[in-house]
Design a protein around this motif. Structure first.
Motif, mmCIF file in Angstrom:
data_model
loop_
_atom_site.group_PDB
_atom_site.id
_atom_site.type_symbol
_atom_site.label_atom_id
_atom_site.label_comp_id
_atom_site.label_asym_id
_atom_site.label_seq_id
_atom_site.Cartn_x
_atom_site.Cartn_y
_atom_site.Cartn_z
ATOM 1 N N GLN A 177 21.481 -59.267 1.281
ATOM 2 C CA GLN A 177 22.533 -58.606 0.508
ATOM 3 C C GLN A 177 22.342 -57.097 0.526
ATOM 4 O O GLN A 177 23.285 -56.334 0.676
ATOM 5 C CB GLN A 177 22.524 -59.116 -0.936
ATOM 6 N N THR A 190 23.353 -55.824 3.817
ATOM 7 C CA THR A 190 24.814 -55.744 3.928
ATOM 8 C C THR A 190 25.351 -54.541 3.158
ATOM 9 O O THR A 190 26.228 -53.821 3.631
ATOM 10 C CB THR A 190 25.465 -57.034 3.388
ATOM 11 N N ARG A 191 24.774 -54.337 1.956
ATOM 12 C CA ARG A 191 25.216 -53.195 1.147
ATOM 13 C C ARG A 191 24.965 -51.874 1.874
ATOM 14 O O ARG A 191 25.794 -50.971 1.882
ATOM 15 C CB ARG A 191 24.460 -53.175 -0.182
ATOM 16 N N ARG A 215 24.591 -51.459 5.102
ATOM 17 C CA ARG A 215 25.488 -51.371 6.258
ATOM 18 C C ARG A 215 26.877 -50.908 5.814
ATOM 19 O O ARG A 215 27.520 -50.111 6.492
ATOM 20 C CB ARG A 215 25.625 -52.735 6.927
ATOM 21 N N LEU A 216 27.300 -51.452 4.687
ATOM 22 C CA LEU A 216 28.614 -51.085 4.159
ATOM 23 C C LEU A 216 28.642 -49.600 3.804
ATOM 24 O O LEU A 216 29.596 -48.879 4.116
ATOM 25 C CB LEU A 216 28.939 -51.941 2.934
ATOM 26 N N ALA A 244 28.741 -47.623 6.945
ATOM 27 C CA ALA A 244 30.082 -47.666 7.546
ATOM 28 C C ALA A 244 31.036 -46.757 6.787
ATOM 29 O O ALA A 244 31.874 -46.081 7.382
ATOM 30 C CB ALA A 244 30.610 -49.102 7.545
ATOM 31 N N THR A 245 30.891 -46.730 5.451
ATOM 32 C CA THR A 245 31.751 -45.858 4.643
ATOM 33 C C THR A 245 31.462 -44.397 4.954
ATOM 34 O O THR A 245 32.373 -43.589 5.092
ATOM 35 C CB THR A 245 31.524 -46.142 3.140
ATOM 36 N N GLU A 286 31.372 -51.169 15.277
ATOM 37 C CA GLU A 286 31.518 -50.529 13.957
ATOM 38 C C GLU A 286 32.149 -51.537 12.990
ATOM 39 O O GLU A 286 33.114 -52.217 13.347
ATOM 40 C CB GLU A 286 32.432 -49.302 14.061
ATOM 41 N N ILE A 287 31.609 -51.573 11.761
ATOM 42 C CA ILE A 287 32.114 -52.546 10.787
ATOM 43 C C ILE A 287 33.524 -52.156 10.319
ATOM 44 O O ILE A 287 33.764 -51.018 9.902
ATOM 45 C CB ILE A 287 31.178 -52.631 9.562
ATOM 46 N N THR A 325 33.649 -56.404 5.781
ATOM 47 C CA THR A 325 32.410 -57.124 5.475
ATOM 48 C C THR A 325 32.474 -57.644 4.038
ATOM 49 O O THR A 325 33.324 -57.215 3.256
ATOM 50 C CB THR A 325 31.179 -56.210 5.684
ATOM 51 N N SER A 326 31.583 -58.570 3.722
ATOM 52 C CA SER A 326 31.556 -59.128 2.363
ATOM 53 C C SER A 326 30.233 -58.831 1.688
ATOM 54 O O SER A 326 29.183 -58.933 2.316
ATOM 55 C CB SER A 326 31.752 -60.639 2.419
ATOM 56 N N VAL A 327 30.314 -58.447 0.446
ATOM 57 C CA VAL A 327 29.108 -58.166 -0.348
ATOM 58 C C VAL A 327 29.235 -58.943 -1.652
ATOM 59 O O VAL A 327 30.330 -59.022 -2.221
ATOM 60 C CB VAL A 327 28.996 -56.646 -0.634
ATOM 61 N N ASP A 328 28.113 -59.526 -2.109
ATOM 62 C CA ASP A 328 28.142 -60.252 -3.380
ATOM 63 C C ASP A 328 28.255 -59.269 -4.547
ATOM 64 O O ASP A 328 27.469 -58.330 -4.646
ATOM 65 C CB ASP A 328 26.862 -61.082 -3.545
ATOM 66 N N PHE A 362 35.103 -56.065 1.555
ATOM 67 C CA PHE A 362 35.215 -54.603 1.578
ATOM 68 C C PHE A 362 35.683 -54.134 2.951
ATOM 69 O O PHE A 362 35.257 -54.669 3.974
ATOM 70 C CB PHE A 362 33.867 -53.955 1.266
ATOM 71 N N PRO A 382 35.471 -50.717 4.721
ATOM 72 C CA PRO A 382 34.891 -49.380 4.515
ATOM 73 C C PRO A 382 35.747 -48.231 5.029
ATOM 74 O O PRO A 382 35.562 -47.102 4.600
ATOM 75 C CB PRO A 382 33.562 -49.446 5.278
ATOM 76 N N ASN A 383 36.681 -48.525 5.932
ATOM 77 C CA ASN A 383 37.511 -47.431 6.475
ATOM 78 C C ASN A 383 38.855 -47.321 5.769
ATOM 79 O O ASN A 383 39.800 -46.768 6.318
ATOM 80 C CB ASN A 383 37.707 -47.633 7.971
ATOM 81 N N LYS A 399 37.890 -48.049 16.877
ATOM 82 C CA LYS A 399 38.058 -47.373 15.586
ATOM 83 C C LYS A 399 38.474 -45.907 15.757
ATOM 84 O O LYS A 399 39.316 -45.399 15.029
ATOM 85 C CB LYS A 399 36.727 -47.467 14.828
#
Lengths: 119, 661
Positions: A76, A79-80, A82-83, A86-87, B69-70, B73-76, B150, B152-153, B221
């Motif tokens: 997790q 993933t966070r 990576r997110l 990416a942001t 590039e993402i 994606t999914s985050v809990d 999510f 991100p872009n 992208k």
């Protein structure tokens, strides 16, 4: 006739036979004792091994869910991150920083040189 | 005395025996009762206490662009629920929860006072809200982890990606089309637990559970960003109703970008109108206008009924055709076939259509894929409307010749023009390149698929030449020309049908431009469609400049170098081999039209001394050689020495030193 002779002989040889049997019995007893002790040891160690393996299995039963939980947490986190990366890498953001904060501009024609790669 | 003692002893033995016997009997009876009579009930109770049913939500697969590039994606994240019967101070809870969750306390109260033992307060909330509620320390308010999607872009590729709902089910776009693959399979299994409620490991039922697979798109992208940014700007500037841009690889059919306006942010899709979710590139049809003419030209040339220099009389801008009047924007007299394309004459196109005949034209229209779905992996695709040739009225052939009276999707149009660009093969467009399962193994890989050959390579190349004329000086698409590159394209300005009057509107147009670049070796084709721009509506004025902007930036992004037009001069060889050699090039001025290409020539190596790195690299670029740069500043030394005969494959090195050194 022959039977009588044999009886005599065996009576005569009795003391000798007795001593031999006594020795044999002693050795036999020792062997039995050894086997008994060995068996007890084996049963005992087997039991210990069994108990140890059961304990280990029970401990692993606790450990595995803990590790799975940890793995999930780390995944997790991954993933966070990576997110977040990416942001942060979004073209919109990079362009606004490059143009706004750093005062960069898109190079004009002639300011860039494409280097021939030999292919 | 002795006998008495013996009796007493015996009595005690018997007593103990009885005690033991009755104890064993009691144990046996109880054992029988527990093990035999109440077995099922107790077994069930024990099972309930020692086991726990777990529902494991699968991780929804990620979506990546072609460079990894993402994109999604999914985050809990935590969802908040209440157990109303456990809440002590309801008023305190309602006021504070409503404040933190930014909701109406009365609404909250309604749900809380119901008899339910479980009430969702808010699902998939942000961490700061969770922390605030945690700090309130309200008994009966609990949290549970749920995966949240999510993007991100933000708005980037929103129409393509779509979005998924609260229950992690795809609702639009790729998320919907590939929902079965992305969502994985939910796991419901039983785990053991000890006396204090700790979970024990079990594999039971785990086989059926798996996470969702990942998708790798053909989308780039960077290109998507370029396209969206430019389109948004133009739609705002022209106050248009909407717009669509598609970028496609003509050789493969891979989609590099699809952008639509108005757009939306899939992270907060609920705050937009549903019409914003529409992927206009595949769901909306429009009359293409002159951007459809390349299909007519291709058909006419393939059938051999016209040649580039055939002349057509364009009736000085007004042509009566089966009791209808067809107009041109400008008045033209005699125009060659090439000029009909260049100036986009509707009258000329009508006459070509007449020569071709409706049956033949119809076959080509269908072969180019119009009237049928392309089969792209996106939901909601429409096929457009191409009426059966039997129902064509007399005037239909004429209007169809300049792209009116038939409707197409933007995707169909870009696919058809890509077929011209790639030498005549209609490619099936696709968006997903690879499918990667939860174990990281590639389970699906899409390859380019030729639908059919629509025209010969020779005809395709002749159509490309015509389309290049459109972009050259004087052509309707001259604003799409990019310096240093060969561009082929076609403009389009189509009248829209007014839904109220059921007639063509006089102030509502669709401006479009479709083209590809470099024309001789197309790397990408682009379609620009602007819906109802205000002001001048012509495709050459509205859409062509956007094509140019987008194509220039993509060429730059992909590192496709410009090709300078080689000006053949007799003195060229001498000039290069002679005058520049041996003379220091300190005052070197780079000449755009000078041919530095050494291919197939025996020549001498120039003197770089005094040149900057940029100048040396420019010469290297034109000479198509690789030069090793050592140091910085101005050139002071070189290998081989100036005047050496140039040999291909030899290593070149130029040393530089700062001027002050």
């Amino acid at each position: 006739m022959d039977k009588q002779k044999l009886k005599k002989k065996s009576i005569q040889s009795f003391p000798v036979t007795f001593e031999v049997n006594k020795r044999k019995t002693g050795a036999k007893k020792g062997r039995i004792a050894f086997i008994t002790i060995l068996s007890i040891l084996m049963v005992f160690s087997g039991s210990l091994l069994y108990v140890w393996s059961r304990l280990r299995a029970v401990n692993l039963d606790y450990e595995i869910p803990r590790q799975i939980q940890l793995q999930r947490k780390l995944m997790q986190l991954n993933t966070r991150l990576r997110l977040e990366a990416a942001t942060l890498k979004s073209h919109e953001r990079i362009e606004s920083i490059a143009k706004g904060d750093l005062g960069m501009v898109v190079p004009k024609r002639g300011q860039t040189v494409v280097i021939y790669n030999g292919n | 005395m002795g006998i008495k003692r013996i009796k007493w002893l015996r009595f005690r033995i018997i007593l103990i025996c009885i005690v033991f016997f009755s104890s064993f009997l009691a144990i046996f009876v109880k054992g029988y009762q527990l093990q035999v009579l109440k077995r099922d009930e107790l077994y069930k109770r024990a099972y309930m206490q020692q086991r726990r049913n777990i529902t494991q939500q699968p991780r929804r697969g990620n979506i990546y662009d072609r460079r990894g590039e993402i994109l999604a994606t999914s985050v809990d994240v935590k969802s908040i629920y209440a157990q109303p019967n456990r809440i002590n101070n309801l008023n305190y809870a309602l006021v504070n929860l409503a404040r933190v969750l930014d909701t109406d306390p009365h609404k909250l109260e309604k749900s809380m006072v119901s008899n339910k033992s479980f009430v969702w307060l808010k699902r998939k909330v942000f961490p700061d809200q969770v922390e605030k509620i945690r700090k309130l320390e309200i008994k009966g308010i609990e949290f549970v982890l749920e995966p949240r999607r999510f993007y991100p872009n933000r708005e980037l590729a929103g129409h393509l990606l779509g979005f998924s709902g609260l229950d992690s089910r795809g609702l639009e776009g790729i998320e919907l089309f590939y929902d079965d693959y992305l969502k994985g399979k939910i796991g419901r299994f039983v785990v053991g637990r000890d006396g204090v409620g700790r979970n024990l490991f079990t594999e039971k039922g785990k086989d059926s559970f798996f996470d969702g697979g990942d998708l790798v798109l053909t989308l780039d992208k960077g290109i998507q960003y370029i396209v969206e940014k430019r389109l948004k700007k133009l739609v705002q500037k022209t106050r248009a109703k909407g717009g669509t841009v598609i970028v496609m690889e003509p050789q493969t059919g891979a989609i590099l970008a699809i952008a639509n306006q108005p757009d939306f942010n899939p992270n907060t899709f609920w705050s937009y109108r549903p019409s914003n979710f529409r992927n206009r590139a595949v769901t909306d049809t429009f009359e293409p206008g002159s951007t459809f003419k390349p299909i007519l030209f291709a058909a006419a040339m393939e059938e051999g009924i016209v040649k580039e220099n055939d002349l057509f009389f364009c009736e000085n801008g007004q042509y009566e055709y089966h009791n209808k009047v067809i107009h041109d924007v400008k008045k033209y007299g005699w125009l060659s076939f090439k000029d009909v394309a260049k100036f986009s004459s509707n009258i000329g196109a009508t006459k070509i259509g007449e020569k071709l005949g409706k049956d033949s034209y119809y076959i080509y229209i269908k072969n180019f894929g119009f009237g049928n779905k392309t089969g792209i992996d996106l939901p909601g695709e429409r096929s457009g409307q191409v009426r059966s040739v039997r129902s064509w009225s007399n005037v239909a052939l004429g209007t169809a010749s300049f792209g009116q009276g038939i409707t197409v999707t933007a995707l169909q149009l870009v696919c058809a023009v890509s077929a011209v660009a790639n030498g005549g093969n209609l490619m099936k467009p696709y968006l997903v390149k690879e499918m990667v399962d939860h174990k990281g193994q590639i389970t699906g890989r899409m390859y380019p698929e030729v639908v059919r050959r629509v025209i010969s390579e020779k005809t395709a190349s002749r159509v490309v030449s015509l389309m290049e004329e459109v972009v050259k000086k004087g052509g309707t698409g001259s604003k799409a020309a990019i310096s240093g590159y060969r561009v082929a394209g076609k403009t389009g300005t189509a009248q829209k049908v007014d839904t109220a009057t059921r007639k063509y509107s006089k102030d509502k147009y669709v401006s479009s431009f479709v083209g590809f670049v470099p024309a001789d070796e197309p790397r990408f084709s682009i379609l620009v469609v602007i819906d109802e721009p205000k002001g001048v509506p012509y495709g050459g004025t509205v859409a062509a400049p956007l094509f140019k902007e987008i194509a220039s930036e993509i060429l730059y992004y992909l590192g496709i170098p410009p090709k300078v037009e080689i000006v053949k001069k007799e003195s060229d060889h001498k000039l290069y081999a002679g005058s520049k050699v041996g003379r220091p090039l300190t005052d070197f001025v780079f000449e755009e039209d000078q041919d530095w290409n050494l291919e197939g020539r025996e020549t001498l190596f120039p003197n770089f001394s005094g040149m900057t790195i940029r100048q040396v690299l420019k010469v290297a670029e034109r000479m198509k050689i690789v030069i090793e740069i050592v140091g910085s500043g101005r050139a002071v030394d070189q290998k081989p020495k100036p005047g050496t005969i140039f040999e291909a494959g030899r290593k070149f090195q130029v040393k530089f030193q700062p001027s002050s050194a």
